[in-house]
Design an enzyme around this catalytic site. Structure first.
Site, PDB file in Angstrom:
ATOM      1  CG  HIS A  74      -1.826  -0.927   1.558  1.00 54.41           C
ATOM      2  ND1 HIS A  74      -1.535  -2.107   2.165  1.00 54.41           N
ATOM      3  CD2 HIS A  74      -3.160  -0.919   1.353  1.00 54.41           C
ATOM      4  CE1 HIS A  74      -2.651  -2.806   2.313  1.00 54.41           C
ATOM      5  NE2 HIS A  74      -3.652  -2.116   1.826  1.00 54.41           N
ATOM      6  CG  ASP A 128       1.221  -0.592   3.953  1.00 55.54           C
ATOM      7  OD1 ASP A 128       0.676  -0.278   5.001  1.00 55.54           O
ATOM      8  OD2 ASP A 128       0.669  -1.229   3.039  1.00 55.54           O
TER       9      ASP A 128
HETATM   10  C1  XLS Z   1      -8.008  -6.133   4.283  1.00 57.36           C
HETATM   11  C2  XLS Z   1      -7.456  -6.448   2.973  1.00 57.36           C
HETATM   12  C3  XLS Z   1      -6.266  -5.610   2.588  1.00 57.36           C
HETATM   13  C4  XLS Z   1      -6.057  -5.677   1.110  1.00 57.36           C
HETATM   14  C5  XLS Z   1      -5.225  -4.615   0.531  1.00 57.36           C
HETATM   15  O1  XLS Z   1      -8.785  -6.881   4.855  1.00 57.36           O
HETATM   16  O2  XLS Z   1      -7.173  -7.811   2.907  1.00 57.36           O
HETATM   17  O3  XLS Z   1      -5.137  -5.994   3.299  1.00 57.36           O
HETATM   18  O4  XLS Z   1      -5.521  -6.902   0.733  1.00 57.36           O
HETATM   19  O5  XLS Z   1      -5.750  -3.356   0.745  1.00 57.36           O
END
Ligand code: XLS
Ligand code: NI
Ligand code: NI
Length: 439
Positions: free
Chosen positions: A100, A103
């Site tokens: 992300h 992140d």
């Molecule tokens: C949250 C999601 C997230 C996505 C990416 O529950 O799994 O981590 O994979 O935004």
């Protein structure tokens, strides 16, 4: 500098190995159905859990020991962390990673500053990608952590928040493109509602579709051709997420004429939260040509939230790989470990144990699935189960040559339907067990 001095590159040693820092099943060059395991599985490691997860939970702060962190939210720290991440990717022989925007790089005081931070860290990511050969499976934007997204992003009641989200996604797609990302993912973090008393659902869905069309237009402008993927999830953090499951997503995409540009990124724990099996979600997407990628994890059925655990259950991995092979593989997608080590597994080495265990589980699942398919052990049964559709009245119906009146005439003459045959569920469950025994 090495962050994991005591950990060697993880190599394949075979099923009899007792070495916890070796693969027992994942043998990257081994061919399965004519493709290497590396290409069949396309393993990917997520940045958010593995490098930003702290082990915090609603009852207490983080527990994770991460000696490479200096405790600041600086760009310097983010760049150092990025190099550590690539050491782990390489040592695990993972061909891909995913992130992300927020992140990998710290959020700044303004959008401009956040963009600059992201560019600075992306420089390091690109350098590390070139050095190591590890590639970007997908990028995405975090449109849920910052308080501005309290009402959602593309579905916010606040038009300025929609605009902010659009700007953020524009940048995230550009950075993903610059890093050679093969897909771009949307998970509707807060795109849903808590209560319909205060929600104009129609307007929110229309806005979400507009947002996706803008993303398509921008991707075209910059030459990003990787598919967009929506990641279904039924709830959490909202009571109802609009991208609730594969069927709901596909209906939304079809209604708003988005189907040509999107596939789905299916996550096991989200499937079970939706009351489905992962196999169901994969098959449902697959039969509509929308199987894009998977977030490989598992939930805890006794807990009932998105616990994002590493999957080690061979039944699960066999079912996942059976369905993926059935639909022709993952194309530009991958087996992406959207999973986090438990709060109690706080040492850096636990990151390795977790990934090795799950990579092995998927590799073994792949081998079992391929063996089942080679013997036609389930497909053969299915073909026989539906044989009545291959000739006679079944074939006429499938070809569209029979209507109600024809079928009434047919049945009046025949008097009674042919006898049914057993579905043999228990027998087939035992057949699958036999393949697990053999490998
Ligand atoms: C949250 C999601 C997230 C996505 C990416 O529950 O799994 O981590 O994979 O935004
Ligand atoms: Ni996910
Ligand atoms: Ni999730």
């Amino acid at each position: 500098m090495t962050a994991f001095p005591e950990i060697p590159r993880i190599e394949y040693e075979g099923p009899d190995s007792d070495n916890p820092l070796a693969f027992r099943w994942y043998n990257p060059d081994e061919l399965v159905e004519g493709k290497s395991m590396r290409d069949q599985l396309r393993f990917s490691i997520v940045y958010w859990h593995t490098f930003r997860g702290t082990g915090s939970d609603p009852f207490g702060p983080g527990t994770a020991l991460r000696p490479w962190e200096d405790g600041t939210d600086s760009v310097d720290n983010a760049c150092r962390r990025a190099r550590v991440a690539f050491e782990l990717f390489e040592k695990l022989q993972a061909p891909f990673y995913a992130f992300h925007d927020r992140d990998v790089a710290p959020e700044g005081a303004s959008l401009r500053e956040s963009n600059d931070n992201l560019d600075a860290v992306a420089d390091v990511l690109l350098e590390e990608q070139k050095r190591s050969g590890v590639k970007l499976l997908w990028g995405t934007a975090n449109l849920f952590s910052n308080p501005r997204f309290m009402h959602g992003a593309a579905t916010s009641c606040n038009a300025d928040v929609f605009a902010y989200a659009a700007a953020q996604v524009k940048k995230a797609i550009e950075v993903t493109h610059r890093l050679g990302g093969e897909n771009y993912v949307f998970w509707g973090g807060r795109e849903g509602y808590q209560n319909l008393y205060n929600t104009d659902m129609k307007r929110e869905l229309d806005h979400l579709a507009k947002f996706f069309h803008m993303a398509i237009d921008h991707a075209k402008q910059i030459g990003f051709t990787g598919p967009f993927l929506i990641e279904p999830k039924p709830k959490e953090p909202t009571k109802h997420q609009y991208d609730s499951d594969a069927a709901a997503c596909l209906n939304f995409l079809r209604q708003y004429d988005l189907l040509d540009h999107f596939k789905l990124n299916l996550e096991t724990n989200h499937a079970t939260l939706a009351g489905h099996t992962m196999m169901h979600e994969l098959d449902y997407a697959g039969i509509q040509g929308a199987l894009g990628s998977i977030d490989a994890n598992t939930g805890d059925l006794l807990l009932g939230w998105d616990t994002d655990q590493f999957a080690t259950d061979y039944y699960l991995t066999t079912q996942v790989m059976l369905t993926i092979l059935k639909h022709g593989g993952l194309a530009s997608g991958g087996v992406n470990f959207d999973a986090k080590v438990r709060r109690e597994s706080f040492e850096p080495i636990d990151l390795f144990y977790a990934h090795i265990g799950s990579m092995d589980a998927f590799a073994k699942g792949l081998k079992i699935a391929a063996a089942i398919r080679a013997d036609n052990a389930l497909d053969g049964f299915i073909a026989r189960r539906y044989a009545s559709w291959d000739t006679g009245v079944g074939a006429e119906i499938e070809a569209g040559r029979a209507g109600f009146a024809d079928l009434e005439k047919y049945m009046l003459e025949k008097g009674e339907a042919d006898a049914n045959v057993s579905g043999r569920q228990e027998r087939l469950e035992a057949v699958v067990n036999r393949y697990l025994d053999r490998l």
